[in-house]
Enzyme design. Structure first.
Site, mmCIF file in Angstrom:
data_model
loop_
_atom_site.group_PDB
_atom_site.id
_atom_site.type_symbol
_atom_site.label_atom_id
_atom_site.label_comp_id
_atom_site.label_asym_id
_atom_site.label_seq_id
_atom_site.Cartn_x
_atom_site.Cartn_y
_atom_site.Cartn_z
ATOM 1 N N LEU A 130 0.816 -1.213 0.000
ATOM 2 C CA LEU A 130 0.000 0.000 0.000
ATOM 3 C C LEU A 130 0.849 1.262 0.000
ATOM 4 O O LEU A 130 0.544 2.228 -0.707
ATOM 5 C CB LEU A 130 -0.928 -0.009 1.224
ATOM 6 C CG LEU A 130 -1.885 1.186 1.355
ATOM 7 C CD1 LEU A 130 -2.823 1.247 0.168
ATOM 8 C CD2 LEU A 130 -2.667 1.110 2.662
ATOM 9 N N ASP A 131 1.957 1.275 0.772
ATOM 10 C CA ASP A 131 2.782 2.481 0.822
ATOM 11 C C ASP A 131 3.491 2.739 -0.499
ATOM 12 O O ASP A 131 3.846 3.869 -0.825
ATOM 13 C CB ASP A 131 3.811 2.378 1.949
ATOM 14 C CG ASP A 131 4.804 1.248 1.708
ATOM 15 O OD1 ASP A 131 4.351 0.132 1.401
ATOM 16 O OD2 ASP A 131 6.018 1.498 1.811
ATOM 17 N N GLN B 35 2.032 1.845 -3.468
ATOM 18 C CA GLN B 35 0.982 2.229 -4.420
ATOM 19 C C GLN B 35 0.579 3.693 -4.250
ATOM 20 O O GLN B 35 0.215 4.367 -5.213
ATOM 21 C CB GLN B 35 -0.257 1.352 -4.231
ATOM 22 C CG GLN B 35 -0.026 -0.115 -4.554
ATOM 23 C CD GLN B 35 -1.304 -0.928 -4.353
ATOM 24 O OE1 GLN B 35 -2.399 -0.426 -4.533
ATOM 25 N NE2 GLN B 35 -1.146 -2.178 -3.959
ATOM 26 N N CYS B 36 0.664 4.191 -3.020
ATOM 27 C CA CYS B 36 0.285 5.578 -2.751
ATOM 28 C C CYS B 36 1.501 6.489 -2.887
ATOM 29 O O CYS B 36 2.644 6.054 -2.742
ATOM 30 C CB CYS B 36 -0.290 5.713 -1.343
ATOM 31 S SG CYS B 36 -1.790 4.737 -1.071
ATOM 32 N N THR B 37 1.226 7.768 -3.134
ATOM 33 C CA THR B 37 2.303 8.758 -3.192
ATOM 34 C C THR B 37 2.550 9.270 -1.786
ATOM 35 O O THR B 37 1.824 10.126 -1.278
ATOM 36 C CB THR B 37 1.916 9.924 -4.119
ATOM 37 O OG1 THR B 37 1.598 9.408 -5.415
ATOM 38 C CG2 THR B 37 3.057 10.913 -4.238
#
Length: 568
Positions: free
Chosen positions: A502-503, A505-507
């Site tokens: 998740l970290d 995939q996210c900015t």
């Protein structure tokens, strides 16, 4: 001086409504927080003066204090009681029974006259009715004023008209002013009685009129504070004052009226222009006796518009009350002030006419939109390489492509502010094919990138012919030769979010980074638009933007990415 045996018909100057901008602000607040859907009549108040300069209309003034029960009216002004009816719809405002509403307001005055309350408190004779509808989406306010006046007496003639200067000498005018100031020491009443006896002048309450009339050695005048500025005509308040006289003193057929006007001229108070009227009242023989059960006379008083038609008015306050319009005005002021000294050649029209398409409404997209202030939200999905589409979704994808193509076509500039590399691929192709400016921005934790895509020119065009010698001399890459985000990328666009946590995939970026990057992206566009060569200015300027980075730790991968972008 005008003298006539029969006399001319007495005419009156009507009030003109004068609404301060603060009144609409207060009305808006009350409508939202207090009235809501309640259309019940509300008590408000206004005020007028007898000191208007020559040529100005006699105005009934309302400001933000109109809704306060304990508000203090300005000095040397006179109160007027009003009724506000806040309609919920424009249709209800238009179809309301105007005649009945006016008559209801007039009946309040009629009851005060018959009961004697108006004799003790003359300000009860000055009333107004205000119908309104507030369109709070557009900040359009529809309104119509009425200043009820009783048609009583039915006929009234002016036998003689003089100015106060003609009626009195200068010495007596000064004496009259002093007597007026003494009488009005605590409160300035709108109507009064003037008594002249033994070369002295004194002012008295309206309720003493009948007693003073019986003094055979005295001269008595009925007086009122006149808002009119016209040379030969009295103001609107005299109408209801004469109605009071007709009812209370039914046997009176003739009287003298002082239309007291208190003007400041050249720093000095002046009342010599006030009017003195000798008036004949039309009385029945024997005089009519009015009882409590006597029906209220017909009332008139709806305000006419500027074209002298009996229709409502509308005021558009969107420029001063709409938050978005206020923000636009503030930005416009800031830009115009730049031209005074810092950037005299700034082309504001070119900036304001540029249409920008922001793809991506996340951290970057919202901050860029805030800087541009041109915002209209569109929800859609952008097809991406490496992200397969199932058969059921194929129709939606085609529709998204068509819609994206239309959006790019309609705009001058495309901002690529998406999360993934592959999300930028299709918009890049569309913008390049349609010859659109593309501003690309991307975030890391402590690094970022801001760049623009190039726009290819025709090899035979003047721009290309001028840049060719410069290119051979090694003076830099001209704007017409710049590439795009993908030009020097050796990795084909694919699904960059697959098999990532998740970290990843996210900015994930440092606080404040997005605001810095979005500001640089907008500034890059403005610099591009203001440059003499516009779309084709020298790449050394854009490289200066690209090389900017904020880093707490050295990141070799980011340096490699920058090197690739500089060659694009």
């Amino acid at each position: 001086m005008a003298v006539s045996e029969e006399g001319a018909l007495l005419q009156f100057v009507p009030f003109s409504s004068a609404l301060d901008g603060s009144f609409w602000h207060a009305l808006t607040k009350n409508k939202l927080e207090v009235y809501r859907l309640d259309e019940a009549p509300r008590s408000v108040h206004g005020f007028y003066s007898n000191g208007y300069a020559e040529g100005l209309p006699s105005s009934m003034n309302l400001d933000m204090t109109a809704f306060d029960d304990d508000a203090v009216i300005p000095a040397l002004c006179f109160p007027s009681r009003g009724t506000l009816i806040p309609f919920n719809t424009l249709d209800a405002f238009k179809t309301s029974d105007k005649k009945q509403l006016l008559q209801q307001e007039a009946k309040k005055m009629w009851n005060d006259i018959q009961s004697g309350a108006a004799l003790r408190q003359p300000d009860l004779l000055s009333r107004f009715l205000l119908l309104c509808f507030a369109d709070l989406k557009k900040y359009h306010y529809y309104y119509w004023f009425a200043f009820p006046a009783l048609s009583l007496p039915e006929k009234c003639n002016v036998l003689e008209t003089k100015t106060l200067k003609q009626y009195y000498g200068s010495e007596k005018i000064l004496q009259l002013q002093q007597a007026h100031d003494t009488f009005c020491k605590d409160k300035v009443p709108p109507a009064f009685v003037i008594l002249e006896k033994s070369s002295t002048i004194s002012f008295h309450a309206l309720s003493e009129f009948e007693k003073l009339q019986n003094d055979q050695e005295a001269s008595v005048m009925l007086g009122f504070s006149d808002p009119s500025t016209m040379e030969a005509y009295a103001g609107w308040p005299l109408r209801n004052l004469l109605a009071l006289v007709t009812v209370i003193w039914a046997g009176l057929s003739e009287l003298t009226v002082l239309c007291y006007r208190n003007r400041v001229k050249d720093g000095r108070r002046e009342c010599s222009h006030s009017l003195v009227l000798r008036v004949r009242l039309s009385q029945s023989d024997p005089p009519t006796v009015f009882h409590v059960t006597t029906a209220c006379p017909r009332a008139v008083g709806w305000e006419k518009n500027e074209a002298q038609r009996l229709v409502p008015r509308m005021v558009d306050l969107s420029s001063s009350m709409d938050p978005s319009r206020l923000a636009e005005s503030a930005i416009d002021l800031n830009l115009k002030l730049m031209r005074w000294r810092l950037l005299p050649s700034l082309d504001l029209e070119q900036i304001s006419n540029t249409r920008c398409l922001l793809l991506g409404a996340g951290t970057l997209g919202c901050n860029v939109a805030r800087s541009l202030l041109n915002s209209e939200g569109i929800s859609m999905t952008i097809p991406m390489p490496g992200h397969p589409v199932s058969g059921d979704a194929e129709g939606q994808v085609r529709e998204d492509v068509r819609r994206l193509e239309e959006l790019v076509e309609r705009h001058d500039v495309v901002f690529l502010l998406l999360d993934t590399r592959e999300g930028r691929w299709l918009p890049t192709l569309l913008a390049a094919s349609m010859h659109k400016i593309v501003i690309n921005a991307a975030l890391g934790f402590d690094t970022f990138m801001v760049m623009r895509h190039g726009l290819k020119s025709d090899p035979s065009s003047p721009v290309a012919m001028e840049t060719e010698p410069m290119m051979r001399m090694g003076e830099g890459i001209h704007g017409s030769r710049l590439g795009c985000y993908f030009c020097n990328d050796v990795v084909a666009p694919g699904d960059s979010t697959r098999d990532r946590t998740l970290d990843q995939q996210c900015t994930v970026s440092r606080p404040g980074m997005s605001m810095l990057v979005s500001a640089l992206a907008v500034e890059l566009l403005i610099s591009l638009l203001q440059h003499p060569d516009s779309l084709y200015f020298d790449s050394s300027l854009s490289q200066a933007w690209v090389k900017i980075k904020l880093s707490l730790t050295h990141d070799a991968r980011f340096d490699d990415e920058l090197e690739g972008c500089q060659g694009s």
